[in-house]
Write a protein that holds these residues in place. Sequence first.
Motif, mmCIF file in Angstrom:
data_model
loop_
_atom_site.group_PDB
_atom_site.id
_atom_site.type_symbol
_atom_site.label_atom_id
_atom_site.label_comp_id
_atom_site.label_asym_id
_atom_site.label_seq_id
_atom_site.Cartn_x
_atom_site.Cartn_y
_atom_site.Cartn_z
ATOM 1 N N VAL A 217 0.846 -1.194 0.000
ATOM 2 C CA VAL A 217 0.000 0.000 0.000
ATOM 3 C C VAL A 217 0.879 1.240 0.000
ATOM 4 O O VAL A 217 1.927 1.281 0.647
ATOM 5 C CB VAL A 217 -0.953 0.020 1.217
ATOM 6 N N PHE A 218 0.430 2.241 -0.746
ATOM 7 C CA PHE A 218 1.147 3.510 -0.787
ATOM 8 C C PHE A 218 0.269 4.609 -0.196
ATOM 9 O O PHE A 218 -0.829 4.879 -0.685
ATOM 10 C CB PHE A 218 1.533 3.883 -2.224
ATOM 11 N N GLU A 219 0.736 5.183 0.889
ATOM 12 C CA GLU A 219 0.113 6.328 1.551
ATOM 13 C C GLU A 219 -1.392 6.197 1.755
ATOM 14 O O GLU A 219 -2.174 7.030 1.280
ATOM 15 C CB GLU A 219 0.474 7.618 0.822
ATOM 16 N N LEU B 44 4.321 1.889 2.032
ATOM 17 C CA LEU B 44 5.212 2.846 1.390
ATOM 18 C C LEU B 44 4.699 4.271 1.539
ATOM 19 O O LEU B 44 3.493 4.510 1.584
ATOM 20 C CB LEU B 44 5.335 2.533 -0.104
ATOM 21 N N ASP B 45 5.642 5.210 1.596
ATOM 22 C CA ASP B 45 5.285 6.615 1.444
ATOM 23 C C ASP B 45 6.441 7.367 0.813
ATOM 24 O O ASP B 45 7.520 6.822 0.598
ATOM 25 C CB ASP B 45 4.818 7.254 2.762
ATOM 26 N N GLU C 1 2.844 5.684 9.190
ATOM 27 C CA GLU C 1 3.596 4.978 10.222
ATOM 28 C C GLU C 1 2.660 4.228 11.170
ATOM 29 O O GLU C 1 2.976 3.115 11.620
ATOM 30 C CB GLU C 1 4.459 5.970 10.996
ATOM 31 N N GLU C 2 1.498 4.817 11.468
ATOM 32 C CA GLU C 2 0.523 4.149 12.325
ATOM 33 C C GLU C 2 -0.033 2.903 11.646
ATOM 34 O O GLU C 2 -0.211 1.858 12.290
ATOM 35 C CB GLU C 2 -0.604 5.113 12.685
ATOM 36 N N HIS D 214 7.766 -0.970 6.683
ATOM 37 C CA HIS D 214 7.557 0.392 6.196
ATOM 38 C C HIS D 214 8.811 0.877 5.498
ATOM 39 O O HIS D 214 9.916 0.755 6.019
ATOM 40 C CB HIS D 214 7.226 1.314 7.379
ATOM 41 N N LYS D 215 8.619 1.435 4.292
ATOM 42 C CA LYS D 215 9.723 2.040 3.562
ATOM 43 C C LYS D 215 9.304 3.430 3.073
ATOM 44 O O LYS D 215 8.221 3.586 2.511
ATOM 45 C CB LYS D 215 10.122 1.181 2.352
#
Length: 254
Positions: free
Chosen positions: A116-118, A204-205, A218-219, A229-230
């Motif tokens: 998942v992205f953001e 991802l973000d 992050e949560e 998390h990257k």
Amino acid sequence: MGMTHSADGTKIAYESAGSGPAVVLVDAAGGHRDFNSLRPLADLIAEQGFTTYTYDRRGRGLSTDTQPYAVEREIEDLAAVIEAAGGQASVYGWSSGALLAIRAAASGLPITRLAVFEPPYGGSDEHDDTIRAQLETLVAEGKRGEAVDLFHTVIGVPEDIMAQMAPIKPALEKIAHTYPYDWTIAGTTTQDHIAAVPAPTLVLDSTATGKEMHDGVEEVARLIPDAVHKRLEGEWHGLPNEVLAAALTEFYQH
């Protein structure tokens, strides 16, 4: 192009490319075949030995729609695409599509690996229907352009990026009636949903998105039991397709 049917009879149009294990990509608010942000990414992933599937979420592109709306119906839509892809798949979702993918995984869909992205998770389990009602009113009054502007304003799209969106705004206005759907997904996704994701997950973000989004991402990564998390170099709420494809294919290959 292919066509499948959701549990309530809604037609869901999809496209596929490549050969190998299935990867289904879930679009964000506004994404559809006339404004397709995911097909170029899907093609890059397909080049690495995967069969990729992008689809028009209900009410968009060539997919139909059935009322009343519920997040569960969109989960069933994704289930139908996964079934068409062979019965199980890795999944990638971005923005509100990431939250939809999280909800789908938590509900037990056969998702082998999730990226998942953001996902726009605000950390609150209280849902405010005010914005949804405003969006629905604007669409009902034929003010689709105002609905598009309202949605992007309240989710925090910077003014300079909104100005750059002018050429694509007509494509977004076509599916403005679906913005309340994404607002509902974001507003009703709780800690319990996120914590119930069973699949290995890559969260991802982008470095350029900002602290508020970073905190929510992050949560999400903290809540999912098996998550990594990257944070990658990119622009506001986005990454170059080549960077994103490399991260996703590395994750899906394990």
